[in-house]
Write a protein that holds these residues in place. Sequence first.
Motif, PDB file in Angstrom:
ATOM      1  N   LEU A 174       6.666  -3.691 -13.693  1.00 47.41           N
ATOM      2  CA  LEU A 174       6.716  -4.408 -12.418  1.00 47.41           C
ATOM      3  C   LEU A 174       7.115  -3.443 -11.301  1.00 47.41           C
ATOM      4  O   LEU A 174       8.034  -2.634 -11.453  1.00 47.41           O
ATOM      5  CB  LEU A 174       7.720  -5.552 -12.491  1.00 47.41           C
ATOM      6  CG  LEU A 174       7.351  -6.725 -13.428  1.00 47.41           C
ATOM      7  CD1 LEU A 174       8.489  -7.735 -13.479  1.00 47.41           C
ATOM      8  CD2 LEU A 174       6.061  -7.382 -12.957  1.00 47.41           C
ATOM      9  N   GLY A 175       6.416  -3.509 -10.189  1.00 47.65           N
ATOM     10  CA  GLY A 175       6.726  -2.666  -9.043  1.00 47.65           C
ATOM     11  C   GLY A 175       6.127  -1.289  -9.102  1.00 47.65           C
ATOM     12  O   GLY A 175       6.478  -0.445  -8.278  1.00 47.65           O
ATOM     13  N   SER A 176       5.239  -1.042 -10.074  1.00 49.87           N
ATOM     14  CA  SER A 176       4.632   0.291 -10.198  1.00 49.87           C
ATOM     15  C   SER A 176       3.111   0.221 -10.090  1.00 49.87           C
ATOM     16  O   SER A 176       2.398   0.913 -10.808  1.00 49.87           O
ATOM     17  CB  SER A 176       5.030   0.940 -11.533  1.00 49.87           C
ATOM     18  OG  SER A 176       6.412   1.175 -11.586  1.00 49.87           O
ATOM     19  N   ASP A 177       2.614  -0.617  -9.219  1.00 52.76           N
ATOM     20  CA  ASP A 177       1.168  -0.715  -9.007  1.00 52.76           C
ATOM     21  C   ASP A 177       0.651   0.569  -8.365  1.00 52.76           C
ATOM     22  O   ASP A 177       1.273   1.127  -7.453  1.00 52.76           O
ATOM     23  CB  ASP A 177       0.822  -1.896  -8.107  1.00 52.76           C
ATOM     24  CG  ASP A 177       0.992  -3.224  -8.829  1.00 52.76           C
ATOM     25  OD1 ASP A 177       1.226  -3.195 -10.045  1.00 52.76           O
ATOM     26  OD2 ASP A 177       0.898  -4.275  -8.174  1.00 52.76           O
ATOM     27  N   THR A 178      -0.492   1.029  -8.843  1.00 52.18           N
ATOM     28  CA  THR A 178      -1.129   2.215  -8.277  1.00 52.18           C
ATOM     29  C   THR A 178      -2.223   1.805  -7.307  1.00 52.18           C
ATOM     30  O   THR A 178      -2.508   0.615  -7.122  1.00 52.18           O
ATOM     31  CB  THR A 178      -1.734   3.076  -9.402  1.00 52.18           C
ATOM     32  OG1 THR A 178      -2.764   2.324 -10.068  1.00 52.18           O
ATOM     33  CG2 THR A 178      -0.680   3.487 -10.407  1.00 52.18           C
ATOM     34  N   LEU A 179      -2.845   2.798  -6.671  1.00 55.56           N
ATOM     35  CA  LEU A 179      -3.945   2.502  -5.747  1.00 55.56           C
ATOM     36  C   LEU A 179      -5.076   1.765  -6.456  1.00 55.56           C
ATOM     37  O   LEU A 179      -5.668   0.846  -5.893  1.00 55.56           O
ATOM     38  CB  LEU A 179      -4.464   3.806  -5.135  1.00 55.56           C
ATOM     39  CG  LEU A 179      -3.538   4.508  -4.142  1.00 55.56           C
ATOM     40  CD1 LEU A 179      -4.084   5.886  -3.787  1.00 55.56           C
ATOM     41  CD2 LEU A 179      -3.368   3.662  -2.881  1.00 55.56           C
ATOM     42  N   ALA A 180      -5.383   2.177  -7.685  1.00 56.92           N
ATOM     43  CA  ALA A 180      -6.453   1.515  -8.428  1.00 56.92           C
ATOM     44  C   ALA A 180      -6.122   0.052  -8.689  1.00 56.92           C
ATOM     45  O   ALA A 180      -6.994  -0.826  -8.572  1.00 56.92           O
ATOM     46  CB  ALA A 180      -6.697   2.251  -9.750  1.00 56.92           C
TER      47      ALA A 180
ATOM     48  N   LEU B 280       0.822  -1.205   0.000  1.00 55.39           N
ATOM     49  CA  LEU B 280       0.000   0.000   0.000  1.00 55.39           C
ATOM     50  C   LEU B 280       0.861   1.262   0.000  1.00 55.39           C
ATOM     51  O   LEU B 280       0.596   2.207  -0.739  1.00 55.39           O
ATOM     52  CB  LEU B 280      -0.939   0.002   1.205  1.00 55.39           C
ATOM     53  CG  LEU B 280      -1.848   1.228   1.336  1.00 55.39           C
ATOM     54  CD1 LEU B 280      -2.737   1.363   0.108  1.00 55.39           C
ATOM     55  CD2 LEU B 280      -2.693   1.150   2.607  1.00 55.39           C
ATOM     56  N   GLY B 281       1.892   1.271   0.830  1.00 52.97           N
ATOM     57  CA  GLY B 281       2.787   2.428   0.862  1.00 52.97           C
ATOM     58  C   GLY B 281       3.464   2.650  -0.477  1.00 52.97           C
ATOM     59  O   GLY B 281       3.560   3.785  -0.965  1.00 52.97           O
ATOM     60  N   ARG B 282       3.934   1.564  -1.081  1.00 45.97           N
ATOM     61  CA  ARG B 282       4.558   1.696  -2.399  1.00 45.97           C
ATOM     62  C   ARG B 282       3.546   2.161  -3.437  1.00 45.97           C
ATOM     63  O   ARG B 282       3.884   2.942  -4.342  1.00 45.97           O
ATOM     64  CB  ARG B 282       5.175   0.361  -2.816  1.00 45.97           C
ATOM     65  CG  ARG B 282       6.426  -0.011  -2.030  1.00 45.97           C
ATOM     66  CD  ARG B 282       7.153  -1.149  -2.684  1.00 45.97           C
ATOM     67  NE  ARG B 282       6.388  -2.395  -2.604  1.00 45.97           N
ATOM     68  CZ  ARG B 282       6.493  -3.270  -1.613  1.00 45.97           C
ATOM     69  NH1 ARG B 282       7.335  -3.036  -0.619  1.00 45.97           N
ATOM     70  NH2 ARG B 282       5.775  -4.375  -1.617  1.00 45.97           N
ATOM     71  N   ALA B 283       2.302   1.695  -3.326  1.00 46.45           N
ATOM     72  CA  ALA B 283       1.262   2.093  -4.279  1.00 46.45           C
ATOM     73  C   ALA B 283       0.950   3.583  -4.149  1.00 46.45           C
ATOM     74  O   ALA B 283       0.722   4.259  -5.155  1.00 46.45           O
ATOM     75  CB  ALA B 283      -0.005   1.269  -4.065  1.00 46.45           C
ATOM     76  N   VAL B 284       0.923   4.098  -2.922  1.00 46.68           N
ATOM     77  CA  VAL B 284       0.658   5.522  -2.717  1.00 46.68           C
ATOM     78  C   VAL B 284       1.763   6.357  -3.364  1.00 46.68           C
ATOM     79  O   VAL B 284       1.495   7.329  -4.089  1.00 46.68           O
ATOM     80  CB  VAL B 284       0.540   5.841  -1.209  1.00 46.68           C
ATOM     81  CG1 VAL B 284       0.495   7.354  -0.986  1.00 46.68           C
ATOM     82  CG2 VAL B 284      -0.705   5.191  -0.624  1.00 46.68           C
TER      83      VAL B 284
ATOM     84  N   LEU C 105     -10.775   3.754  -0.516  1.00 44.88           N
ATOM     85  CA  LEU C 105     -11.212   4.961   0.183  1.00 44.88           C
ATOM     86  C   LEU C 105     -10.367   6.163  -0.227  1.00 44.88           C
ATOM     87  O   LEU C 105     -10.899   7.266  -0.420  1.00 44.88           O
ATOM     88  CB  LEU C 105     -11.119   4.744   1.699  1.00 44.88           C
ATOM     89  CG  LEU C 105     -11.551   5.920   2.582  1.00 44.88           C
ATOM     90  CD1 LEU C 105     -13.016   6.268   2.343  1.00 44.88           C
ATOM     91  CD2 LEU C 105     -11.307   5.605   4.055  1.00 44.88           C
ATOM     92  N   LEU C 106      -9.070   5.976  -0.379  1.00 45.91           N
ATOM     93  CA  LEU C 106      -8.200   7.073  -0.816  1.00 45.91           C
ATOM     94  C   LEU C 106      -8.575   7.543  -2.221  1.00 45.91           C
ATOM     95  O   LEU C 106      -8.551   8.741  -2.509  1.00 45.91           O
ATOM     96  CB  LEU C 106      -6.739   6.623  -0.776  1.00 45.91           C
ATOM     97  CG  LEU C 106      -6.155   6.340   0.615  1.00 45.91           C
ATOM     98  CD1 LEU C 106      -4.741   5.789   0.496  1.00 45.91           C
ATOM     99  CD2 LEU C 106      -6.161   7.601   1.464  1.00 45.91           C
ATOM    100  N   ILE C 107      -8.931   6.610  -3.100  1.00 51.88           N
ATOM    101  CA  ILE C 107      -9.348   6.973  -4.458  1.00 51.88           C
ATOM    102  C   ILE C 107     -10.614   7.818  -4.415  1.00 51.88           C
ATOM    103  O   ILE C 107     -10.749   8.813  -5.134  1.00 51.88           O
ATOM    104  CB  ILE C 107      -9.568   5.703  -5.301  1.00 51.88           C
ATOM    105  CG1 ILE C 107      -8.233   4.997  -5.552  1.00 51.88           C
ATOM    106  CG2 ILE C 107     -10.234   6.046  -6.638  1.00 51.88           C
ATOM    107  CD1 ILE C 107      -8.375   3.626  -6.189  1.00 51.88           C
ATOM    108  N   VAL C 108     -11.562   7.433  -3.566  1.00 48.77           N
ATOM    109  CA  VAL C 108     -12.812   8.187  -3.443  1.00 48.77           C
ATOM    110  C   VAL C 108     -12.536   9.602  -2.932  1.00 48.77           C
ATOM    111  O   VAL C 108     -13.114  10.580  -3.431  1.00 48.77           O
ATOM    112  CB  VAL C 108     -13.798   7.459  -2.510  1.00 48.77           C
ATOM    113  CG1 VAL C 108     -15.034   8.326  -2.243  1.00 48.77           C
ATOM    114  CG2 VAL C 108     -14.224   6.135  -3.123  1.00 48.77           C
TER     115      VAL C 108
END
Length: 551
Positions: free
Chosen positions: A495-501, A324-328, A521-524
């Motif tokens: 690889l390694g660049s996943d976003t919140l979505a 999650l932290g990496r995604a943010v 929730l962060l996306i909303v």
Amino acid sequence: MDLTSARRARSGWAIVGVAVALAVAGPLIALPLSFVVGEQFFDPIARLLLPQALGRSVVLALGVAAGTLVVGGGLAVLVSFYDFPGRRWLEWALVLPLALPGYVLVFVMLGQLGLANPLATSIFGGGLTLPGLHGAAGAIGALVAVLYPYVYVLGRSAFLGQSRSALEAARSLGRSYGQAVRGVALPLARPALAAGAALAMMEALADFGVVNLLGYQTLTDTIYRVWYDGSAFDPAAALQLASVLVSLALLLVVVERLMRGRARYDQALSAGDAVAPRPLRGWRALVACAVPTLLLVVVFVAPVLQLVAWSLETLVTDRLSDDLGRAVVSTLLLALAAAAVAVCTATLVSYGQRVAPSRTGRGAARLATVGYAVPGAVIAVAIYVPLVWLDRRLIAVADGWFDASIGLLFTGTVLGLIGAYVVRFHAQAYFAVESRMGRVAPNLDDAARALGADRSRVLLDVHVPLLWPGVLTGALLVVVEVVKELPATALLRPLGSDTLAIVAWEATKDSRYDAAALPALLIVLVGLVPVIMLIRLSRRESRDSAEMLVG
């Protein structure tokens, strides 16, 4: 600077503007070339998958159009022509579902309506089931729930611009108030309502998250499966399916612009005293307040509260993932980079048109904005071909000229993904910057030129400081859209660049709702930013209408 040099500078900026616009639109322009596949016009896999996928896409688009017209148009009529308790706050609150991406709503539905849920907290009590959630009915229902504000906003704006004299004339002919609304107000607002439905249809055709999670294979989902499934990877088939999908999207763009133009014409004809809403009393007032309130609770309030409950439980039980932290971080970096590039391209295209307006420049600028109506899956597939070509040329140059070996710089990298974002969301930045540039008085350019400044200095020292509000608005809109974007990111992310979505989507597919709750929730919350801006504009319209009524 002499006259010849000035003309060269002017034409140079015009060429730059056209070149940038064509570069943004280039991947979409090249899509039709995908139909040249050996001796066959249609790739066999595309020919096999197209009929069912196209039929389902059409069913989805028509269903969403009908649903948003009924829900959004009905609510616009209710708050525009009738007065009841709670109407003032419902006027703006009914726009809130626009902040909720469809795949987030489906995530909450899947987590509550009969599927395994690893989280104990459920504001609905758990154990609920909803037959028919998967398939066409579920996909149409979910998309109508989050897309009806398109019809609501445009319909309400058209109603507020109508004159009460038209209704009074109908009443004088013996019609009741409701008959006058149906017979006069609705026909006058028909172009605006149709434009809103066309926008909703474009969003439905572009949707990937809802149809993928609910197992309804439309064109977007089929493109993803053909592109991403290692056993069936077929770039030619994906490109051809994307070409069909972009043709549908462009047809809807033409329809929407035609309808929007007629809406402006009708509204100009009907300018005058605003319509005075008719007060409702008794059970009618209760129903008028209860129905839209219940809709808001089901579509927006309850899902957001459920996301908050799940997120809090995840935080309390310390089940946060390092992903999650990496995604943010990844989401923010990608969004900021895409926004920076998009506002630069928007500024160059807009300035090129200002310096040397021409039909070619206007056409190229409009073509570059088509990306906003094209599904993200199509953008991802379309941009793949030029990226591969560019990487091959760079590798050949590095090997032949410098005897150096370089890897792929654009294909499958962050740079390629940012390029896809720019093609997709250039329109948001362009419209914001172009609108602001139109407010800059031409005599400022003339004064700067008289003092010896060249065109570059005029842009940097005069326009850029004055364009900052438009630049920031455009950048903000691009950031919000990138955070919410799913299909283009799913197809092109390295690889390694996943976003919140991506984190929310993949966790939902695996029924890991604890991992999906907080990113959803962060996306909303990010999606609320443009909605709040729209609400402020809507409230300003209401005040203007009230002033016309009093006046």
